[in-house]
Design a protein around this motif. Structure first.
Motif, PDB file in Angstrom:
ATOM      1  N   ASP A 173     113.207  86.830  -8.714  1.00  8.47           N
ATOM      2  CA  ASP A 173     113.711  86.707  -7.344  1.00  8.47           C
ATOM      3  C   ASP A 173     113.874  85.223  -7.003  1.00  8.47           C
ATOM      4  OD1 ASP A 173     113.061  86.260  -4.320  1.00  8.47           O
ATOM      5  OD2 ASP A 173     113.668  88.374  -4.451  1.00  8.47           O
ATOM      6  N   GLU A 174     115.093  84.825  -6.664  1.00  6.13           N
ATOM      7  CA  GLU A 174     115.373  83.412  -6.398  1.00  6.13           C
ATOM      8  C   GLU A 174     114.567  82.864  -5.232  1.00  6.13           C
ATOM      9  OE1 GLU A 174     119.477  82.191  -6.306  1.00  6.13           O
ATOM     10  OE2 GLU A 174     120.004  83.773  -7.737  1.00  6.13           O
ATOM     11  N   GLN A 175     114.391  83.649  -4.181  1.00  6.36           N
ATOM     12  CA  GLN A 175     113.633  83.188  -3.017  1.00  6.36           C
ATOM     13  C   GLN A 175     112.167  82.964  -3.399  1.00  6.36           C
ATOM     14  OE1 GLN A 175     113.925  85.708   0.438  1.00  6.36           O
ATOM     15  NE2 GLN A 175     113.028  84.179   1.770  1.00  6.36           N
ATOM     16  N   ARG A 176     111.606  83.889  -4.150  1.00  4.09           N
ATOM     17  CA  ARG A 176     110.215  83.723  -4.601  1.00  4.09           C
ATOM     18  C   ARG A 176     110.084  82.529  -5.534  1.00  4.09           C
ATOM     19  NH1 ARG A 176     108.452  89.874  -6.134  1.00  4.09           N
ATOM     20  NH2 ARG A 176     108.446  90.702  -4.015  1.00  4.09           N
ATOM     21  N   THR A 177     111.072  82.360  -6.398  1.00  6.06           N
ATOM     22  CA  THR A 177     111.046  81.237  -7.332  1.00  6.06           C
ATOM     23  C   THR A 177     111.088  79.915  -6.573  1.00  6.06           C
ATOM     24  OG1 THR A 177     112.095  82.565  -9.057  1.00  6.06           O
ATOM     25  CG2 THR A 177     112.223  80.169  -9.294  1.00  6.06           C
ATOM     26  N   ARG A 178     111.953  79.830  -5.554  1.00  2.00           N
ATOM     27  CA  ARG A 178     112.006  78.610  -4.736  1.00  2.00           C
ATOM     28  C   ARG A 178     110.695  78.381  -3.995  1.00  2.00           C
ATOM     29  NH1 ARG A 178     117.208  80.555  -3.620  1.00  2.00           N
ATOM     30  NH2 ARG A 178     116.502  81.374  -1.618  1.00  2.00           N
ATOM     31  N   THR A 229     107.546  85.941 -10.367  1.00  2.00           N
ATOM     32  CA  THR A 229     108.508  86.031  -9.265  1.00  2.00           C
ATOM     33  C   THR A 229     109.489  87.183  -9.425  1.00  2.00           C
ATOM     34  OG1 THR A 229     110.086  84.545 -10.340  1.00  2.00           O
ATOM     35  CG2 THR A 229     108.406  83.527  -8.914  1.00  2.00           C
ATOM     36  N   ASP A 230     109.382  87.922 -10.513  1.00  5.11           N
ATOM     37  CA  ASP A 230     110.307  89.021 -10.810  1.00  5.11           C
ATOM     38  C   ASP A 230     111.761  88.558 -10.811  1.00  5.11           C
ATOM     39  OD1 ASP A 230     108.356  90.999 -11.182  1.00  5.11           O
ATOM     40  OD2 ASP A 230     108.298  91.450  -9.038  1.00  5.11           O
ATOM     41  N   GLN A 233     108.202  81.578 -15.310  1.00  7.09           N
ATOM     42  CA  GLN A 233     107.522  82.113 -14.132  1.00  7.09           C
ATOM     43  C   GLN A 233     108.159  83.413 -13.648  1.00  7.09           C
ATOM     44  OE1 GLN A 233     104.706  80.816 -13.441  1.00  7.09           O
ATOM     45  NE2 GLN A 233     105.045  79.084 -14.793  1.00  7.09           N
ATOM     46  N   ASP A 234     109.188  83.886 -14.350  1.00  5.03           N
ATOM     47  CA  ASP A 234     109.869  85.116 -13.923  1.00  5.03           C
ATOM     48  C   ASP A 234     108.937  86.310 -13.856  1.00  5.03           C
ATOM     49  OD1 ASP A 234     112.271  83.892 -13.525  1.00  5.03           O
ATOM     50  OD2 ASP A 234     113.194  84.612 -15.380  1.00  5.03           O
ATOM     51  N   LEU A 255     107.710  79.406  -4.898  1.00  8.15           N
ATOM     52  CA  LEU A 255     106.718  78.986  -5.886  1.00  8.15           C
ATOM     53  C   LEU A 255     106.919  77.520  -6.239  1.00  8.15           C
ATOM     54  CD1 LEU A 255     104.411  79.535  -7.830  1.00  8.15           C
ATOM     55  CD2 LEU A 255     106.083  80.461  -9.448  1.00  8.15           C
ATOM     56  N   ARG A 256     108.153  77.119  -6.401  1.00  5.53           N
ATOM     57  CA  ARG A 256     108.466  75.720  -6.719  1.00  5.53           C
ATOM     58  C   ARG A 256     107.983  74.789  -5.600  1.00  5.53           C
ATOM     59  NH1 ARG A 256     110.957  72.523 -10.797  1.00  5.53           N
ATOM     60  NH2 ARG A 256     111.048  70.503  -9.830  1.00  5.53           N
TER      61      ARG A 256
END
Length: 90
Positions: free
Chosen positions: A11-16, A8-9, A4-5, A18-19
């Motif tokens: 970005d840890e905050q975006r990844t969280r 979310t590029d 999914q990178d 999205l999760r």
């Protein structure tokens, strides 16, 4: 969710975020959304594949269109308030 990178590029905050959304969808009342979210979370399907496929794409599109219509009607202040409330959920 390394696959999914591209969304979310990295970005840890975006990844969280999205999760969290996928976790919510995995508990949805919609069997189709539950199936899709579980497949994405398990790595059997990418979010891009889900969004562009039938029937998942159709199921995902309707709520987003409702959100987007309401979002476009918001004032800049309302949008900022929404964004700040969303960041508090993190």
């Amino acid at each position: 969710m390394d696959h999914q990178d591209d969304i979310t590029d990295g970005d840890e905050q975006r990844t969280r975020a999205l999760r969290r959304v996928l976790d919510q969808l995995a508990r949805s009342d919609s069997p189709l959304l539950r199936e899709m979210a579980t497949a994405v979370l398990d790595g059997r399907l990418t979010l891009r594949q889900a969004a562009t496929s039938e029937p998942y794409g159709t199921e995902l599109t309707a709520p987003f269109q409702t959100f987007w219509s309401r979002y476009q009607e918001m004032t800049p202040e309302e949008r900022e308030d929404l964004a700040s409330r969303s960041s508090l959920l993190g």
